[in-house]
Write a protein that holds these residues in place. Structure first.
Motif, PDB file in Angstrom:
ATOM      1  N   VAL A   1      -4.507  -0.935 -15.250  1.00 45.58           N
ATOM      2  CA  VAL A   1      -5.893  -1.250 -15.598  1.00 45.58           C
ATOM      3  C   VAL A   1      -6.568  -2.006 -14.455  1.00 45.58           C
ATOM      4  O   VAL A   1      -5.905  -2.603 -13.616  1.00 45.58           O
ATOM      5  N   GLY A   2      -7.879  -1.990 -14.475  1.00 48.01           N
ATOM      6  CA  GLY A   2      -8.664  -2.728 -13.498  1.00 48.01           C
ATOM      7  C   GLY A   2     -10.019  -2.081 -13.337  1.00 48.01           C
ATOM      8  O   GLY A   2     -10.272  -0.981 -13.845  1.00 48.01           O
ATOM      9  N   PRO A   3     -10.908  -2.756 -12.634  1.00 50.40           N
ATOM     10  CA  PRO A   3     -12.256  -2.226 -12.429  1.00 50.40           C
ATOM     11  C   PRO A   3     -12.240  -0.941 -11.599  1.00 50.40           C
ATOM     12  O   PRO A   3     -11.248  -0.628 -10.937  1.00 50.40           O
ATOM     13  N   SER A   4     -13.343  -0.215 -11.615  1.00 49.63           N
ATOM     14  CA  SER A   4     -13.434   1.006 -10.819  1.00 49.63           C
ATOM     15  C   SER A   4     -13.299   0.665  -9.337  1.00 49.63           C
ATOM     16  O   SER A   4     -13.649  -0.428  -8.902  1.00 49.63           O
ATOM     17  N   SER A   5     -12.748   1.596  -8.593  1.00 39.51           N
ATOM     18  CA  SER A   5     -12.551   1.466  -7.146  1.00 39.51           C
ATOM     19  C   SER A   5     -11.632   0.312  -6.755  1.00 39.51           C
ATOM     20  O   SER A   5     -11.754  -0.246  -5.670  1.00 39.51           O
ATOM     21  N   SER A   6     -10.702  -0.034  -7.640  1.00 40.51           N
ATOM     22  CA  SER A   6      -9.765  -1.116  -7.310  1.00 40.51           C
ATOM     23  C   SER A   6      -8.435  -0.581  -6.786  1.00 40.51           C
ATOM     24  O   SER A   6      -7.539  -1.357  -6.477  1.00 40.51           O
ATOM     25  N   GLY A   7      -8.273   0.742  -6.689  1.00 45.92           N
ATOM     26  CA  GLY A   7      -7.080   1.322  -6.094  1.00 45.92           C
ATOM     27  C   GLY A   7      -5.969   1.670  -7.061  1.00 45.92           C
ATOM     28  O   GLY A   7      -4.820   1.841  -6.653  1.00 45.92           O
ATOM     29  N   LYS A   8      -6.287   1.803  -8.357  1.00 44.40           N
ATOM     30  CA  LYS A   8      -5.255   2.092  -9.362  1.00 44.40           C
ATOM     31  C   LYS A   8      -4.535   3.411  -9.078  1.00 44.40           C
ATOM     32  O   LYS A   8      -3.306   3.456  -9.021  1.00 44.40           O
ATOM     33  N   THR A   9      -5.289   4.484  -8.874  1.00 41.69           N
ATOM     34  CA  THR A   9      -4.691   5.797  -8.635  1.00 41.69           C
ATOM     35  C   THR A   9      -3.880   5.792  -7.346  1.00 41.69           C
ATOM     36  O   THR A   9      -2.763   6.320  -7.304  1.00 41.69           O
ATOM     37  N   SER A  10      -4.401   5.188  -6.292  1.00 43.55           N
ATOM     38  CA  SER A  10      -3.687   5.135  -5.013  1.00 43.55           C
ATOM     39  C   SER A  10      -2.390   4.343  -5.131  1.00 43.55           C
ATOM     40  O   SER A  10      -1.365   4.716  -4.553  1.00 43.55           O
ATOM     41  N   LEU A  11      -2.409   3.265  -5.893  1.00 40.53           N
ATOM     42  CA  LEU A  11      -1.198   2.468  -6.081  1.00 40.53           C
ATOM     43  C   LEU A  11      -0.128   3.263  -6.843  1.00 40.53           C
ATOM     44  O   LEU A  11       1.050   3.253  -6.474  1.00 40.53           O
ATOM     45  N   ILE A  12      -0.542   3.977  -7.877  1.00 42.19           N
ATOM     46  CA  ILE A  12       0.403   4.801  -8.637  1.00 42.19           C
ATOM     47  C   ILE A  12       1.013   5.870  -7.730  1.00 42.19           C
ATOM     48  O   ILE A  12       2.222   6.077  -7.728  1.00 42.19           O
ATOM     49  N   ARG A  13       0.173   6.556  -6.934  1.00 39.80           N
ATOM     50  CA  ARG A  13       0.682   7.571  -5.998  1.00 39.80           C
ATOM     51  C   ARG A  13       1.695   6.955  -5.039  1.00 39.80           C
ATOM     52  O   ARG A  13       2.717   7.553  -4.730  1.00 39.80           O
ATOM     53  N   ARG A  14       1.415   5.756  -4.564  1.00 40.64           N
ATOM     54  CA  ARG A  14       2.322   5.089  -3.619  1.00 40.64           C
ATOM     55  C   ARG A  14       3.664   4.788  -4.286  1.00 40.64           C
ATOM     56  O   ARG A  14       4.725   4.990  -3.700  1.00 40.64           O
ATOM     57  N   LEU A  15       3.624   4.301  -5.525  1.00 39.46           N
ATOM     58  CA  LEU A  15       4.855   3.974  -6.245  1.00 39.46           C
ATOM     59  C   LEU A  15       5.674   5.219  -6.587  1.00 39.46           C
ATOM     60  O   LEU A  15       6.895   5.220  -6.479  1.00 39.46           O
ATOM     61  N   VAL A  16       4.996   6.284  -6.995  1.00 37.48           N
ATOM     62  CA  VAL A  16       5.677   7.481  -7.482  1.00 37.48           C
ATOM     63  C   VAL A  16       6.120   8.402  -6.337  1.00 37.48           C
ATOM     64  O   VAL A  16       7.249   8.865  -6.315  1.00 37.48           O
ATOM     65  N   ASP A  17       5.227   8.669  -5.391  1.00 35.71           N
ATOM     66  CA  ASP A  17       5.501   9.636  -4.331  1.00 35.71           C
ATOM     67  C   ASP A  17       5.784   9.002  -2.978  1.00 35.71           C
ATOM     68  O   ASP A  17       6.191   9.689  -2.054  1.00 35.71           O
ATOM     69  N   GLY A  18       5.471   7.725  -2.839  1.00 40.37           N
ATOM     70  CA  GLY A  18       5.612   7.086  -1.540  1.00 40.37           C
ATOM     71  C   GLY A  18       4.496   7.488  -0.585  1.00 40.37           C
ATOM     72  O   GLY A  18       4.579   7.261   0.609  1.00 40.37           O
ATOM     73  N   SER A  19       3.433   8.081  -1.112  1.00 39.23           N
ATOM     74  CA  SER A  19       2.334   8.542  -0.266  1.00 39.23           C
ATOM     75  C   SER A  19       1.086   7.712  -0.534  1.00 39.23           C
ATOM     76  O   SER A  19       1.003   6.992  -1.521  1.00 39.23           O
ATOM     77  N   PHE A  20       0.128   7.838   0.365  1.00 45.53           N
ATOM     78  CA  PHE A  20      -1.150   7.153   0.174  1.00 45.53           C
ATOM     79  C   PHE A  20      -2.266   8.079   0.602  1.00 45.53           C
ATOM     80  O   PHE A  20      -2.193   8.735   1.637  1.00 45.53           O
ATOM     81  N   THR A  21      -3.301   8.124  -0.217  1.00 46.66           N
ATOM     82  CA  THR A  21      -4.513   8.841   0.151  1.00 46.66           C
ATOM     83  C   THR A  21      -5.692   7.968  -0.254  1.00 46.66           C
ATOM     84  O   THR A  21      -5.702   7.406  -1.347  1.00 46.66           O
ATOM     85  N   GLY A  22      -6.630   7.837   0.618  1.00 40.06           N
ATOM     86  CA  GLY A  22      -7.777   6.979   0.340  1.00 40.06           C
ATOM     87  C   GLY A  22      -8.922   7.694  -0.329  1.00 40.06           C
ATOM     88  O   GLY A  22      -9.898   7.074  -0.732  1.00 40.06           O
TER      89      GLY A  22
END
Length: 135
Positions: free
Chosen positions: A20-41
């Motif tokens: 959870v968190g406000p919009s544009s706080s990086g939630k989706t990017s953080l999940i991708r980093r944890l799950v796939d080890g990747s980052f996309t901005g």
């Protein structure tokens, strides 16, 4: 670090972590980093509640032998299912659902983002207390 995928059919139910968190706080990017080890901005905003935001499986043999985490893991390993609430909706946590943890995100460059994140966290905690009282 190797991406972890769940393929075990005989496992216990995954632990559910609400992101959870406000919009544009990086939630989706953080999940991708944890799950796939990747980052996309350049991710699209999440709309509503995404029950399939990501899954992570941790097997005891993937953890270093001397690690303090290893004795805490179940023998069969641990699976975490990430559920993400889009930040624009100001939506409450899913009602009637078991949530095992909350991952709170905010933009460290935006003070109001931190204040909005605190409100979201309070709402999640209130929802969990309501569920416990009904049980």
């Amino acid at each position: 670090r190797t991406p972890v995928r769940s393929v075990d059919v005989g496992m216990a139910e995954p632990r559910i972590v609400l992101v959870v968190g406000p919009s544009s706080s990086g939630k989706t990017s953080l999940i991708r980093r944890l799950v796939d080890g990747s980052f996309t901005g350049d991710t699209r905003p999440t709309l509503g509640l995404d029950l399939e935001a990501g899954r992570l499986r941790i097997d005891p043999d993937q953890v270093a032998p001397g690690s303090r985490l290893r004795p805490l893991l179940p023998a069969a390993g641990l699976e975490i299912a990430f559920w993400e609430i889009g930040g624009r909706e100001h939506r409450d946590a899913p009602r009637g659902q078991r949530i095992d943890g909350v991952l709170l995100c905010y933009d460290s460059n935006d003070r109001s983002s931190f204040h909005r994140a605190a409100t979201v966290l309070c709402n999640c905690r209130l929802d969990q207390h309501r569920l416990a009282a009904q049980a």
